[in-house]
Design a protein around this motif. Structure first.
Motif, mmCIF file in Angstrom:
data_model
loop_
_atom_site.group_PDB
_atom_site.id
_atom_site.type_symbol
_atom_site.label_atom_id
_atom_site.label_comp_id
_atom_site.label_asym_id
_atom_site.label_seq_id
_atom_site.Cartn_x
_atom_site.Cartn_y
_atom_site.Cartn_z
ATOM 1 N N GLU A 41 147.302 -64.664 7.363
ATOM 2 C CA GLU A 41 146.584 -63.390 7.468
ATOM 3 C C GLU A 41 145.836 -63.314 8.795
ATOM 4 N N ILE A 42 146.070 -62.229 9.523
ATOM 5 C CA ILE A 42 145.323 -61.945 10.754
ATOM 6 C C ILE A 42 144.410 -60.771 10.453
ATOM 7 N N ASN A 43 143.206 -61.079 10.008
ATOM 8 C CA ASN A 43 142.259 -60.032 9.610
ATOM 9 C C ASN A 43 141.637 -59.410 10.859
ATOM 10 N N PRO A 44 141.785 -58.101 11.060
ATOM 11 C CA PRO A 44 141.273 -57.489 12.295
ATOM 12 C C PRO A 44 139.771 -57.650 12.466
ATOM 13 N N TYR A 45 139.038 -57.687 11.352
ATOM 14 C CA TYR A 45 137.576 -57.770 11.443
ATOM 15 C C TYR A 45 137.106 -59.148 11.913
ATOM 16 N N ASP A 46 137.996 -60.138 11.847
ATOM 17 C CA ASP A 46 137.654 -61.466 12.355
ATOM 18 C C ASP A 46 137.804 -61.557 13.869
ATOM 19 N N PHE A 47 138.487 -60.589 14.460
ATOM 20 C CA PHE A 47 138.790 -60.655 15.890
ATOM 21 C C PHE A 47 138.224 -59.477 16.688
ATOM 22 N N MET A 48 137.767 -58.462 16.022
ATOM 23 C CA MET A 48 137.396 -57.211 16.693
ATOM 24 C C MET A 48 136.198 -57.374 17.616
ATOM 25 N N ASP A 49 136.211 -56.600 18.675
ATOM 26 C CA ASP A 49 135.077 -56.473 19.584
ATOM 27 C C ASP A 49 134.319 -55.228 19.145
ATOM 28 N N SER A 50 133.200 -55.409 18.484
ATOM 29 C CA SER A 50 132.476 -54.278 17.905
ATOM 30 C C SER A 50 131.968 -53.295 18.949
ATOM 31 N N ASP A 51 131.958 -53.710 20.221
ATOM 32 C CA ASP A 51 131.495 -52.821 21.295
ATOM 33 C C ASP A 51 132.625 -52.013 21.911
ATOM 34 N N ASP A 52 133.839 -52.202 21.409
ATOM 35 C CA ASP A 52 134.985 -51.479 21.944
ATOM 36 C C ASP A 52 134.951 -50.034 21.457
ATOM 37 N N PRO A 53 134.731 -49.061 22.347
ATOM 38 C CA PRO A 53 134.618 -47.657 21.918
ATOM 39 C C PRO A 53 135.918 -47.103 21.344
ATOM 40 N N GLU A 54 137.040 -47.712 21.700
ATOM 41 C CA GLU A 54 138.331 -47.226 21.192
ATOM 42 C C GLU A 54 138.405 -47.309 19.673
ATOM 43 N N LEU A 55 137.724 -48.299 19.104
ATOM 44 C CA LEU A 55 137.807 -48.509 17.661
ATOM 45 C C LEU A 55 137.177 -47.368 16.875
ATOM 46 N N ASN A 56 136.260 -46.631 17.503
ATOM 47 C CA ASN A 56 135.588 -45.529 16.820
ATOM 48 C C ASN A 56 136.520 -44.361 16.548
ATOM 49 N N HIS A 57 137.648 -44.332 17.223
ATOM 50 C CA HIS A 57 138.557 -43.187 17.106
ATOM 51 C C HIS A 57 139.826 -43.531 16.333
ATOM 52 N N LEU A 58 139.841 -44.696 15.713
ATOM 53 C CA LEU A 58 141.046 -45.126 15.004
ATOM 54 C C LEU A 58 140.754 -45.320 13.519
ATOM 55 N N PRO A 59 141.644 -44.872 12.655
ATOM 56 C CA PRO A 59 141.460 -45.116 11.213
ATOM 57 C C PRO A 59 141.586 -46.606 10.907
ATOM 58 N N GLU A 60 140.626 -47.132 10.152
ATOM 59 C CA GLU A 60 140.569 -48.577 9.940
ATOM 60 C C GLU A 60 141.741 -49.103 9.116
ATOM 61 N N ASP A 61 142.431 -48.238 8.425
ATOM 62 C CA ASP A 61 143.552 -48.705 7.613
ATOM 63 C C ASP A 61 144.891 -48.562 8.330
#
Length: 212
Positions: free
Chosen positions: A8-28
């Motif tokens: 399992e490669i869980n995205p929340y284990d690797f994510m950069d919480s300061d990456d603004p791109e993530l705010n515009h993407l559906p988490e699923d």
């Protein structure tokens, strides 16, 4: 029928919480998953199915494996590796045709292969639990066939619906291949840990694979 060894490669284990791109993407979505893992050099990887975090171990190269292992050991005191190193999340996936029927779930790990192998020693008879994390499934050997139930989180062996039926001989053959593959992957984990200059690499690899 095919069995696949996955981690399992869980995205929340690797994510950069300061990456603004993530705010515009559906988490699923797959875009969110790839955005979370790409900055760690894992963007080439593909999940075994849409909406899954599971990746076929055969598609992971050594550089990517090193990043995954770094994440696994990030908060581990290696002086206490026996107490703090955990098993790698993931496990065995069962597919038939182009459809995946059984996948490891929450708390499933590589060591759960032993539960699958128990099927090969089970006589025809009653439903038995197959731990793949939760929810889990049950299996029942019926002569030359093996029936797997729908997912459940209830300790019961009655009222179960059949999810998929497979050939027992094919399952036995696939499990032999999967065991060989998993043993080879454990050796890869050990070699990569050695390159990372991690002491007790063999023992740590065994723990991660659930073989300790």
């Amino acid at each position: 029928m095919e069995l696949i060894n996955t981690i399992e490669i869980n995205p929340y284990d690797f994510m950069d919480s300061d990456d603004p791109e993530l705010n515009h993407l559906p988490e699923d979505g797959i875009e969110f998953w790839r955005a979370c893992i790409s900055h760690r050099g894992l963007g080439r990887l593909k999940p075994v199915s849409s909406g899954s975090y599971l990746v076929d171990v055969n598609t992971i190269n050594d550089a990517e494996l090193a990043e995954i292992l770094k994440n696994e050991l990030e908060d581990v005191d290696l002086m206490k590796y026996g107490e703090q190193v955990g098993r790698i999340s993931g496990g065995v996936v069962l597919s038939l045709g182009d459809k995946i029927y059984i996948s490891p779930n929450c708390c499933g790990d590589m060591g759960d292969l032993a539960g699958w192998e128990a099927i090969t020693r089970t006589a025809t008879g009653e439903w038995k639990q197959l731990w793949i994390g939760h929810p889990w499934v049950y299996y029942r050997v019926q002569g030359e066939m093996v029936e797997f139930s729908d997912y459940t989180e209830h300790e019961r062996t009655t009222g179960l619906s059949i999810l998929v039926t497979v050939s027992r001989s094919e399952l036995v053959a696939e499990l032999a291949l999967i065991r060989l593959e998993q043993d080879q992957f454990e050796k890869r984990v050990q070699r990569v840990l050695e390159k990372m200059e991690i002491t007790h690499s063999g023992k740590i690899a065994a723990i991660m694979m659930g073989h300790h």
